[in-house]
Design a protein around this motif. Structure first.
Motif: not given
Ligand code: SF4
Ligand code: ZN
Ligand code: ZN
Length: 306
Positions: A123-124, A127, A131, A135, A139, A230, A233
């Motif tokens: 996931t990171d 991300a 951009h 996420p 995810c 995350h 968001r």
């Protein structure tokens, strides 16, 4: 404030029932609601493996502890906790630590599935590459795929999820707001089985988030309080706010949203199997390429140059 059922002090109010409950009555009532939902969602269960999704947060910790109680008199049932490591270094290791501690204390077997191993990305990492996309959108889809895959590999008859009443009410509202009746009908809890998809159960469906939190604290379950970096968001945040406001104005709205889901699932034919097998991974899908694989494709694509 006193408990509605006894002279002890109340620890939480339940406006949707017009009551206040003490610690003992809260524990008993959460356990009763869990048992009732398990009976309803998994009738005439003949034994086998039950997988429980365990993130290490309060909801899944509560679901695992209650599933452990529920099946404690059933030597023909094996529980398997399945934890997913999506690859979020500032957050996931602590929750996985709490999950492992709970499994040790209950004597439940645990398997940890890593996105890096199974999907070739995290996931990171995604991300950083994508951009513009929240996420949680990929995810959550990847997590569902990894949980289903691990449960299927273990030969599980069902996958227990820790979704509470607030989570489910938010999901109903999100699907309605997006005009996605198909996805609304396919939400957990599942009533039927189909090849490749382990039916997902949600036995905390009648327990509000606040009561799950209190239950986990009162019972002394190890769980992690951290929040994913995350999460801010997530599109879900708007719906969480809406559900709170609706519930405050009209207690019982969350349960009404759940009933909406049940009625639509019955009338819309949630039992119909997914029409496709994903051409890439082979999972049941609502289109020729499943969402998880579409997100994987997007994560692999080179970023567009402006
Ligand atoms: S908050 Fe979003 S990004 Fe974080 S673990 Fe949950 S679904 Fe994944
Ligand atoms: Zn009481
Ligand atoms: Zn696929």
């Amino acid at each position: 404030m006193r408990c509605t059922a006894c002279p002890a002090p109340a620890v939480v109010d339940q406006p949707y029932r017009g009551s206040h409950v003490c610690a003992d009555h809260l524990r008993a009532s959460v356990e009763e609601r869990f048992r009732r939902e398990m009976h309803r969602q998994l009738p005439r269960f003949r034994g086998g493996t039950i997988a429980v999704a365990l993130s290490g947060g309060k909801d899944s910790a509560t679901a695992l502890a209650l599933a452990h109680d529920y099946f404690s008199g059933r030597p023909d049932v094996a529980l398997l906790a399945v934890s997913v490591d999506e690859g979020i270094p500032g957050y996931r290791p602590a929750t996985l630590g709490a999950a492992a501690e709970l499994c040790r204390s209950l004597g439940v077997e645990q398997t940890v599935v890593r996105a890096a191993d199974r999907l070739g990305t995290t996931t990171d990492a995604t991300a950083r590459a994508l951009h513009g996309m929240p996420p949680c959108s990929y995810c959550g889809v990847w997590r569902r795929r990894l949980l289903n895959g691990a449960a299927r590999e273990a030969g599980a008859q069902a996958l227990v999820l820790g979704f509470n009443l607030d989570d489910l009410a938010q999901t109903v509202l999100m699907n309605v707001a997006h005009g996605d009746l198909d996805r609304l009908a396919r939400m957990a809890p599942h009533r039927t089985t189909q090849p490749g998809l382990v039916p997902r159960l949600a036995p905390l469906a009648q327990v509000p988030e606040r009561e799950v939190y209190l239950y986990a604290r009162l019972r002394g379950l190890p769980f992690d309080h951290g929040e994913c970096p995350h999460a801010a968001r997530a599109a879900r945040n708007r719906f969480r706010e809406m559900v709170w406001q609706l519930e405050e104005a009209q207690p019982g709205t969350r349960q009404a949203l759940l009933r909406t889901h049940e009625q639509i699932a019955e009338r819309w034919g949630a039992s119909a199997p997914a029409p496709y097998r994903c051409r890439s991974c082979g999972d049941p899908a609502s289109s020729p390429l499943c969402r998880a694989c579409r997100f994987l494709g997007a994560a692999e694509a080179p970023p567009e140059v402006a």
